[in-house]
Structures are given as structure tokens and as C-alpha cells.
Design an enzyme around this catalytic site. Structure first.
Site, PDB file in Angstrom:
ATOM      1  N   ASN A 210       0.694  -1.101  -0.084  1.00  0.00           N
ATOM      2  CA  ASN A 210       0.122   0.172  -0.091  1.00  0.00           C
ATOM      3  C   ASN A 210       0.739   1.309  -0.138  1.00  0.00           C
ATOM      4  OD1 ASN A 210      -2.745  -0.760  -0.383  1.00  0.00           O
ATOM      5  ND2 ASN A 210      -3.306  -0.385   1.782  1.00  0.00           N
TER       6      ASN A 210
ATOM      7  N   ASN B 158      -2.908   4.477  -1.275  1.00  0.00           N
ATOM      8  CA  ASN B 158      -3.119   3.792   0.223  1.00  0.00           C
ATOM      9  C   ASN B 158      -4.439   3.641   0.667  1.00  0.00           C
ATOM     10  OD1 ASN B 158      -2.332   2.681   2.676  1.00  0.00           O
ATOM     11  ND2 ASN B 158      -1.725   4.632   3.451  1.00  0.00           N
TER      12      ASN B 158
ATOM     13  N   ASP C  68      -3.963 -11.117   8.393  1.00  0.00           N
ATOM     14  CA  ASP C  68      -2.887  -9.780   8.364  1.00  0.00           C
ATOM     15  C   ASP C  68      -1.327 -10.193   8.643  1.00  0.00           C
ATOM     16  OD1 ASP C  68      -4.988  -7.928   8.257  1.00  0.00           O
ATOM     17  OD2 ASP C  68      -5.518  -8.033  10.346  1.00  0.00           O
TER      18      ASP C  68
ATOM     19  N   ASP D  74     -13.203  -4.817   6.845  1.00  0.00           N
ATOM     20  CA  ASP D  74     -13.645  -6.434   6.976  1.00  0.00           C
ATOM     21  C   ASP D  74     -15.134  -6.313   7.430  1.00  0.00           C
ATOM     22  OD1 ASP D  74     -12.913  -4.811   9.344  1.00  0.00           O
ATOM     23  OD2 ASP D  74     -12.254  -6.428  10.462  1.00  0.00           O
TER      24      ASP D  74
END
Length: 794
Positions: free
Chosen positions: A558, A582, A603, A693
Site C-alpha cells: 500500500n 493507500n 494480516d 472487514d
């Protein structure tokens, strides 16, 4: 010096009993045995009870540590959960069989690289191994491993013959399986040949309209040829072609003659696995004449003299396959180009086959060794090969037992040492345990033999006890030296306890994948990060690239200068996908280069065991229409507030799975996230730089009226950002407030999640485990394969 052992005899009116106690002299102590009345009874009982209490407490503490270690650190043996009959630990290994394809024998790739999809088996794509001990055991033929695969092609049907080690008789039988889809799936037909002796290496060929099998049966002392009377399951002995116990024999036609290659390890001076002989004949039925230079090889076992599969012809050249048994039996296969083969001469040179070796080690089905290859050309012109492989080395079970037993013995010795230093153990061996001459002098045997043996043994016990006294006198626990010695000894004892548990109860330690309907598959691991978190990423890639079912790692970059793929210590390809801006929305961007149906969004700061990952993948394959993950949340009440997992546990339910550690169907989920309906939600994610999420959960719920989330409880998981100091959300309260705002706004956009509560008790690993069935929706969920460049094979 300590006092010498004293043996007191005599009786008292109140009766007597043996006891031992301390006698101090010069700061040293020794065990003294006496027999007396009740005067010292309390002291004896106290010493014995305190010693017993010490050993009991030590056993309980170390046992608890060992149990804790086994529960949270050891990987379960997946194979033992497949069947109650087969797939048991075997000192010969856990061999399995994989399928490979290529345009030539020197460009073979595993089946998973060919994107072979089978919806019925939930294999997206099908992954090796395609044949395991479970394949036969679940079909009713208990088997510990399968090895030595040979193909026989009849039109569009493939038959696979192989050694199947029977779990009950512990000898090899010849099994057979059938495939009608070029080796993607196999139907177990049963045991084709079962004799009273060990069978393996089932070389099958056709001659003059008959199908023959020449298995290895060296235990019988000869080489036998069987003929099929009802192919492929009924065979009859046709003849004994050589009265020699040949090992791994093959017959090939070459320049007008038939040539038999085999190894006779029974001769004096033969180097096992390093010997090879040749015989020739005008017919495969014999008679056979030995080569002039037999044995043509009698050399080091690393040289590949012993046959390792069917020879093949390519571009007019003959190639022989041999076994390198150097480091361990069946370490790897080697290929040799035969340059000269006559009745008087033989010459071959090694060539490279070109098969890539896995560096996942024991986490790969063939990571430790492979020793047999059969490659053939199909009518389509494509080449197919079957290769056996093992994740552990030969003799692994014995090695585990020896190391585990040695660790246990060491733990016992160290527990005694700690007891001596603490004073809980007064002597190592009470002299009452040592034999003593109680016989009459007139007894010739006792007078001449037993006193000598008893005296020496008692002298040894006495010196051993004296040594413990000296040790306790020199190293006192109330000194700095004593504290250090005690601490180090206790740490070593705990470590050896865990080592012993690992080797005795931990199996091979392999991170094995979990099959579904007898098949394996693979998934893509995707993570999103930036330059400040590179330290996390290096460790992350090194760890997860070794997990069995991971095919590729995709890093969504990112911000900052991206690393090179070659910078990582990875056992599989790492692809860096650099984004223009980003944004957290980049996590779910449609990626046409992903070749697997399953994507694990994980993650970069979360570390968990490969076994947890594999279990989650298995559950997702059962429910590919759901988000299956490891971090549950419960959204309920009003006004909506974002709460941690504790809140969900207190209310025994969840309706959201965080996609920071979750399996999703990449194509469906990504297109859903980037749909027009989700545009307002994506804008909110960019605005808050949070909640991507949460949005995915709402989109899943909005698209279905049934359950859309599934929780799998990990054994343990660590948030590495706590150590690196680069957590994205350091202020937990502010982070939760933002996510609470997201919940309220997403509820207005896409409806409520409150009615979607799922109880934790529904699976054993977070609730009741549902029996593995065919995935929901028999038809393909994925459509438009050409658009995203999926390439199902066949």
C-alpha cells in the site's frame, strides 16, 4: 568422609522393619540401613513420605507441562483421524503417490500447477498427493502407506498398480486404482495380488495380447511372472522366470531384444542398493542369459544403481530411472540416458529430470524423499507421470522412540539431581534395595558366587550415595552458585520433558493438510502491508510459506518502496502487488492472477500454527459460500457498538468474522466488494481508513438469507504488532468508536446482522463439528472463468 554403610540385625518384641536415615560427617551424608523397633519408626516414615511427596509433585508438575505442550504446541497426526484401521505410524515411512503432467518427460509439473478443478471433491484445484494410505483404508483395505506406482493405460482409462502395506499383516500387497479423468481422481478397485510373502514394485506390461505383472517377491527367493485372467483384479502365476531373489526388476524391449534389469542383494560382497545386473532374451517370457559384465554395477548406494521405476523412450533415446539411497532409503530418483546396451557392453550417463524439489520439508507430502517414477505418453501426446514421495525419512518411528526414551531417562536423572540439591532425596539408591548374602556358608553356590556379586553391587551403591552427599555438600541451594545450578537444571528438565513428549507422542511433527472427500487442495495467502511493517512480513512469509496447502503468497503493498520477491526466505512464490494509492479497499481488489478458489486473508502481524490454518481451510471447503475465520465478533443491541471477542463469548454467539484472518472465495467476494451496490460502503472505508472487514461481512449477509460466517477456534494466535510497535490502531478506544460508527451506517445501507447470531457450540473447535459433506450448491459458484483466467484442466 561419610560413614560407611552399616547393616544392623536383630529383632524386637514390637517387631522390626528396614529403614534408612542420614548420618552426617564432615558435611556429608550417606544411607544407613538399620533394623530396630518403633524408636525410629517416625523418622523413617517421615523420610520416606517426604521423598515420595517430592517425586509425586515433580511428576504432577512435569506431567502438566508435558500435557500443556502437547495440547498447544504439537501438530495432530492428521492421518490417524482419517480411518481407525490404516494410516498407522510405520517405520518404513508414510509414502503417498502424486500425479504430474508435461509436454515431455523433462517438463513435468504437479497436478496443482495445471489448475485441475473438481467441484464434487471440493478440490479447487486438485493437489497432490492423489493417492494415500487413507485412499485404501477408507475403501476397506487397511493400509499404512502406498508406494512403487506403475501406470497401465487402456484408451481413456488409467490403471494404477502400487504396493499397499497391509496394516494388519504388515506385508506388502499389490493394490489397483482406476481413473477416468486423467489422474485427477481415483477409484479404489481393491487388492489385485496377495501372497503369503511381501510384494512390491508391480511392473505391468503387455505382450502378445496378454497383460503381465512382474512384482518384486524377493522374500520368496525367485522372480515370478503373473498373467491377468480377469484384468485388473485376477491374476495367475504364469512362470518363474529367474530363480534369483531379484529386487525392483523391469523388462524393456530394445533393438530387437528384451532386457531385464534387477538387483540381487543376496550374493556375498554385494553392496545393498548399489548393485545392478542385466539379463537378455528374445522374449519377456525367457529364457534369460546374464550380461557378460554382471553385475554391471556394484558400487556406492548413492549412485542410483537400484531401479526406481519404468524406463522410458524419448526422442529415440532410452532412459533408466534409478534410486539414490545415500542419505536415507529412497532419498531421490535419478535419471540415466542409456548410450550403449548390448550383450557385452553397457553404458549410461546421468541427466537431469527437471522436477522441482519442495523445500517445505516435512510439511510437503514428498519433502523428505521420493524413490519411484513411472512416466508415459498418452494418446493425446501429453506425458503423465506418477511419483511416490514421503514427508519423513526411513526409520523415523524408531528414531522418535529412541530420542523420546533418552529424554525421559534424562528427565528422571535431573529430577533426582534437583532432589539431592534441595535435600528432598537423601540418597540415590537405598542400600536395602541392593542384594546381600543371607545364605548359609554350607551352600556352595551362595558361598562362592553370590557374596562376590552382592558385595560389588553394594559397594557401587554405597559410592553412588556418597557421591550424592558430596555433591549436596559442595552445591548448596542457598548460595548464588546453587541457585544458578538449580535454575539451569530445572530449565533443562522442563525442556527435555517437552522434547520427550514431542518424540513419543508428537508423531512425525509434519504439518499435514486436511483432506476432504479423500482429496487435497490449495489456497492463496493474501496480506496487505507497507514499508514500516517489513520486519513482520519477513517472519510472516518464512513461516506461512512452509504450510502444506499454501500455493502462493500475495503481498498487497500500500505505501513505500516495495521489497523484491527474492528478498524473502520463502518456500513458494511471493508476488508483490503494488497499489497506486493507500487504501484498505485494496485488500479485496479483483486479482485475475490468483489461480485458487480459496483465498486466506491474513494480516501480516498475526502468527498461528500451520495446523490451525489447515483446519480452517478444511472447514471452508465444507462451506465455501461462507466467511470462515478465527476472530469472531457479535453485533447486537442498540445503539450498535463494536465489541471484542469477550462480548461474543459472554453471549455465546457471533454474527461476524473478521477478515484479518479468514478464508473467502476470492472471485465471489472480490466482485461483491467492488460491485456498484458496495460503492457507498467503500467510500466510508476510505473516509475512516477502517472497517473494510466489517463491510465484507455486511455484503455477505446482504447476499444470502442463510448463515454466512463460520468460526474455527485456533489453538493459539499471536499479534506480532505488539512486539514491533507498528500496529495500525494503537488507540483501542478510538478504533472501537470508529468501527461502531461503521456498524450503524452499514446497517442503514445493507440491513442488520442482529438476527444472524450463530452459537459457538455448533462446532467442536468453536462449536459442533458438522460431518464433512458435499459443499453447498452442487453447481459451480464461480462463473466467467475466462475473464479471470482460471484454467480448469481436461
Amino acid at each position: 568422609m561419610g560413614s560407611s554403610p552399616i547393616v544392623a540385625s536383630g529383632t524386637s518384641a514390637g517387631g522390626g522393619g528396614w529403614r534408612w536415615h542420614n548420618s552426617n560427617g564432615g558435611g556429608k551424608s550417606n544411607c544407613i540401613i538399620s533394623k530396630n523397633g518403633n524408636g525410629n519408626h517416625n523418622k523413617e516414615s517421615y523420610v520416606l513420605s517426604s521423598t515420595f511427596a517430592y517425586f509425586f509433585v515433580s511428576f504432577v508438575v512435569l506431567g502438566s507441562i508435558g500435557r500443556f505442550y502437547a495440547r498447544y504446541m504439537l501438530t495432530p497426526n492428521v492421518r490417524t483421524g482419517i480411518t481407525a484401521y490404516g494410516c498407522r505410524e510405520d517405520n518404513e515411512g508414510s509414502w503417498a503417490v502424486g500425479v504430474y503432467y508435461g509436454d515431455s518427460p523433462f517438463s513435468l509439473k504437479p497436478i496443482e500447477a495445471m489448475n485441475v478443478w473438481k467441484d464434487k471433491s471440493a478440490a479447487w484445484p486438485v493437489a497432490n498427493p492423489v493417492l494415500t494410505c487413507a485412499s485404501l483404508s477408507d475403501a476397506g483395505f487397511p493400509t499404512n502407506f502406498v508406494a512403487d506406482p506403475f501406470l497401465y493405460v487402456q484408451g481413456d482409462i488409467l490403471y494404477l498398480f502400487f504396493e499397499a502395506k497391509n496394516s494388519i499383516t504388515m506385508q506388502g500387497d499389490i493394490g489397483v486404482a482406476q481413473s477416468i479423468d486423467n489422474g485427477a481422481t481415483w477409484q479404489q478397485l481393491g487388492i489385485a495380488l496377495d501372497e503369503d510373502w511381501h510384494l512390491s514394485y508391480p511392473y505391468v506390461f503387455e505382450y502378445n495380447g496378454n497383460i503381465y505383472m512382474m512384482p518384486e517377491g524377493s522374500a520368496k527367493g525367485d522372480l515370478r511372472l503373473y498373467r491377468a485372467i480377469d484384468f485388473p483384479l485376477k491374476w495367475t502365476l504364469d512362470r518363474i522366470i529367474l530363480k534369483k531373489p531379484l529386487v525392483d526388476s523391469i523388462i524393456i524391449p530394445h533393438e530387437g531384444k528384451f532386457w531385464l534389469f534387477g538387483s540381487d542383494h543376496s550374493k556375498i560382497g554385494t553392496k545393498k542398493n548399489g548393485q545392478l545386473g542385466i539379463w537378455h532374451s528374445s522374449s519377456p517370457l525367457g529364457p534369460w542369459k546374464p550380461h557378460r559384465n554382471n553385475p554391471i554395477y556394484n558400487t556406492d548406494k548413492t549412485m542410483g544403481a537400484r531401479n526406481g521405476g519404468r524406463p522410458f523412450v524419448y526422442d529415440g533415446n532410452l532412459y533408466r530411472i534409478g534410486q539414490d539411497c545415500g542419505e536415507t532409503y529412497g532419498h531421490r530418483t535419478r535419471v540415466f540416458k542409456v548410450e550403449t546396451l548390448t550383450a557385452n557392453e553397457f553404458k549410461e550417463v546421468e541427466v537431469q529430470l527437471g522436477l522441482e524439489e519442495s523445500i517445505k520439508g516435512i510439511n510437503s507430502w514428498n519433502g523428505a524423499r521420493n524413490h519411484h517414477l513411472d512416466v508415459q505418453q498418452l494418446s493425446s501426446g501429453e506425458w503423465i507421470a506418477v511419483l511416490d514421495g514421503d514427508r519423513i525419512s526411513s526409520g523415523d518411528v524408531i528414531r522418535q522412540f529412541v530420542l523420546g526414551s533418552a529424554s525421559v531417562v534424562s528427565v528422571i536423572a535431573l529430577v533426582v539431581l534437583v532432589g539431592i540439591l534441595l535435600g528432598a532425596v537423601k540418597c540415590i539408591v537405598p542400600l536395602s534395595w541392593c542384594p546381600h548374602n543371607m545364605g548359609k556358608r554350607s551352600d556352595t553356590f551362595l558361598a562362592r558366587e553370590r557374596p562376590i556379586i552382592s558385595s560389588k553391587l553394594r559397594l557401587f551403591c554405597s559410592r553412588l550415595n556418597r557421591a550424592s552427599s558430596i555433591l549436596r555438600a559442595k552445591i548448596r541451594p542457598n548460595t548464588c552458585t546453587g541457585v544458578v545450578v538449580l535454575t539451569v537444571t530445572i530449565i533443562v528438565t522442563v525442556t527435555l520433558t517437552c522434547v520427550g513428549v514431542k518424540y513419543l507422542y508428537g508423531g512425525s511433527g509434519a504439518q499435514e493438510p486436511y483432506p476432504l472427500n479423500g482429496h487435497y487442495s490449495q489456497f492463496t495467502l493474501l496480506t496487505m502491508t507497507y514499508d514500516a511493517r517489513l520486519w513482520n512480513l519477513n517472519m510472516y512469509v518464512k513461516h506461512y510459506s512452509r504450510c502444506s496447502s499454501v500455493r502462493e503468497i500475495v503481498v498487497v503493498w500500500n505505501k513505500g518502496v516495495p521489497p523484491k520477491s527474492s528478498d524473502f526466505d520463502s518456500a513458494l512464490p511471493v508476488r508483490i502487488r503494488v497499489e497506486d494509492q493507500n487504501s484498505l479497499n485494496n485488500r479485496f481488489r479483483v486479482d485475475p492472477l490468483i489461480k485458487t478458489r480459496a483465498v486466506l486473508e491474513l494480516d501480516d502481524d498475526i502468527m498461528m500454527t500451520c495446523d490451525d490454518v489447515e483446519r480452517g481451510f478444511r472447514v471452508w471447503r465444507e462451506h465455501p459460500e461462507r466467511i470462515v475465520g478465527f476472530y469472531p465478533r457479535l453485533v447486537s443491541g442498540g445503539p450498535l457498538e463494536y465489541r471484542n471477542e469477550r462480548h461474543a463469548r459472554q453471549h455465546n454467539g457471533y454474527n461476524m468474522i473478521l477478515t484479518g484472518a479468514a478464508f473467502i472465495e476470492g472471485r465471489v467476494a472480490f466482485e461483491r466488494y467492488w460491485s456498484t451496490e458496495a460503492a457507498r460502503g467503500r467510500a466510508l472505508v476510505d473516509r475512516y481508513f477502517n472497517c473494510e472487514d466489517v463491510l465484507m461481512n455486511y455484503l455477505y449477509a446482504n447476499a444470502s438469507s442463510s448463515s454466512v460466517v463460520e468460526y474455527v477456534r485456533p489453538v493459539w494466535a499471536i499479534d506480532m504488532s505488539k512486539f514491533s510497535g507498528v500496529a495500525i490502531s494503537r488507540n483501542t478506544q478510538a478504533h472501537y468508536e470508529v468501527r461502531s460508527n461503521c456498524l450503524r451506517k452499514f446497517s442503514e445501507m445493507y440491513g442488520s446482522l442482529s438476527t444472524r447470531k450463530v452459537e459457538f457450540s455448533r462446532r467442536k473447535d468453536g462449536g459442533k463439528k458438522v460431518k464433512a459433506t458435499h459443499p453447498l450448491n452442487q453447481d459451480k459458484i464461480i462463473t466467467g472463468e475466462d475473464k479471470i483466467n482460471y484454467q480448469p484442466y481436461g
